[in-house]
Design a protein around this motif. Structure first.
Motif, short mmCIF file in Angstrom:
data_model
loop_
_atom_site.label_atom_id
_atom_site.label_comp_id
_atom_site.label_asym_id
_atom_site.label_seq_id
_atom_site.Cartn_x
_atom_site.Cartn_y
_atom_site.Cartn_z
N ASP A 216 0.86 -1.17 0.00
CA ASP A 216 0.00 0.00 0.00
C ASP A 216 0.91 1.23 0.00
OD1 ASP A 216 -1.73 2.10 0.41
OD2 ASP A 216 -2.71 1.24 2.16
N SER A 222 3.99 -0.97 5.10
CA SER A 222 3.64 -2.08 4.21
C SER A 222 4.77 -2.45 3.26
CB SER A 222 2.38 -1.75 3.41
OG SER A 222 2.62 -0.70 2.48
N SER A 240 -2.96 -5.11 -8.25
CA SER A 240 -2.85 -4.14 -7.16
C SER A 240 -1.76 -3.10 -7.39
CB SER A 240 -2.58 -4.86 -5.83
OG SER A 240 -1.36 -5.59 -5.89
#
Length: 305
Positions: A216, A222, A240
């Motif tokens: 993220d 992260s 993603s």
């Protein structure tokens, strides 16, 4: 003779411990081939550039064969803006019409490449600048009609790069490819990956201005320390990723599939990040490895920092 104070002794001890930790890595890495993709703020800032260049000189002194591949996105954007030409991207790749292609060539081959060659030579590094069009090093074909003169690399010829290395020079490769109908703008991440594949490189390093791969981008906690080849493919399939990280991770997956043992994303704005990654037990950045353990007798890292 005046004795050194405790602080000086502690500093000296720390330096000795660092050298002791580096020794087995120095021994293992000597004679290896590393492809380093250089970009981002680490290349734009003169002080950072000098630091990276000095680290590359040290790698060569330690017996590593270095191939330096570069882009120059920020410099291209700057000149396009000055010329009132559009700056447009699709899936992390620059939309490149004929006018933009001329700017890409001027910036990458005529400016950035020669500046890096000059900087390396100032450190006594004996560098030679080439573009992917020289010696048909990067042979390309159209990647997508909507991207214009953006090229997909269909073949890599390492003959010129190997000749430069064998003669004791460091090749500095601009990410411009050639095809039957002229020149192509080749993504520098993809170019570095394909060159690493063709040369059966021992390590591929993406030196950029981020600490590594984040699950993220808005969450500093992260940061991913390690990914295997299978996990890298799963990440690509998850959709993603966004922006410039898409072609970077895709090129990493391709390099691993083709046998490159290790790939790492390193923050070049961090002091001596290259040396920390290569010559310390912890390393830095995000490390991508094969699914299987390394060869018997090779040094292994348990994690990254």
């Amino acid at each position: 003779m005046q004795k050194r104070d405790r602080r000086q002794r502690d500093l000296a001890r720390s330096k000795v411990e660092t050298l002791t930790e580096a020794l087995p890595w120095i021994s293992q890495m000597s004679g290896k081939t590393f492809v380093i993709k250089y970009g981002g703020s680490a290349m734009e800032d003169d002080d950072l550039c000098r630091q990276v260049v000095s680290d590359i000189e040290l790698l060569k002194l330690m017996g590593i064969r270095v191939v330096l591949v570069h882009g120059g996105g920020k410099a291209i954007n700057s000149l396009l803006t000055d010329l009132n030409l559009p700056v447009s991207f699709k899936d992390g790749l620059r939309v490149t019409d004929d006018a933009t292609m001329e700017v890409v060539q001027e910036v990458l081959v005529g400016r950035v490449n020669q500046h890096l060659v000059w900087a390396l030579n100032e450190f006594g590094h004996n560098a030679v600048g080439i573009s992917g069009a020289d010696g048909k090093t990067l042979q390309a074909e159209p990647a997508d009609p909507e991207l214009g003169r953006v090229g997909r690399i269909r073949e890599v010829s390492c003959e010129l790069i190997e000749t430069v290395l064998e003669d004791g020079y460091t090749p500095v490769v601009a990410s411009v490819g050639c095809g039957a109908d002229g020149f192509y703008n080749v993504n520098a991440d993809a170019a570095a990956g394909k060159i690493a594949e063709a040369m059966n490189a021992d390590k591929l390093i993406y030196l950029t201005d981020v600490d590594g791969l984040y699950r993220d981008v808005c969450d500093e906690d992260s940061l991913v320390a390690n990914l295997t080849r299978s996990e890298t493919h799963e990440l690509l399939a998850s959709d993603s990723l966004d922006g410039g990280m898409i072609p970077k991770v895709r090129s990493i997956a391709d390099a691993l599939d083709s046998g490159v043992r290790e790939v790492v994303i390193v923050n070049g704005t961090f002091p001596h990040a290259l040396l920390l990654e290569i010559y310390t037990d912890a390393g830095c950045g995000t490390l991508f490895t094969q699914d299987e353990p390394g060869p018997s007798g090779s040094l292994e890292r348990s994690s990254n920092v």
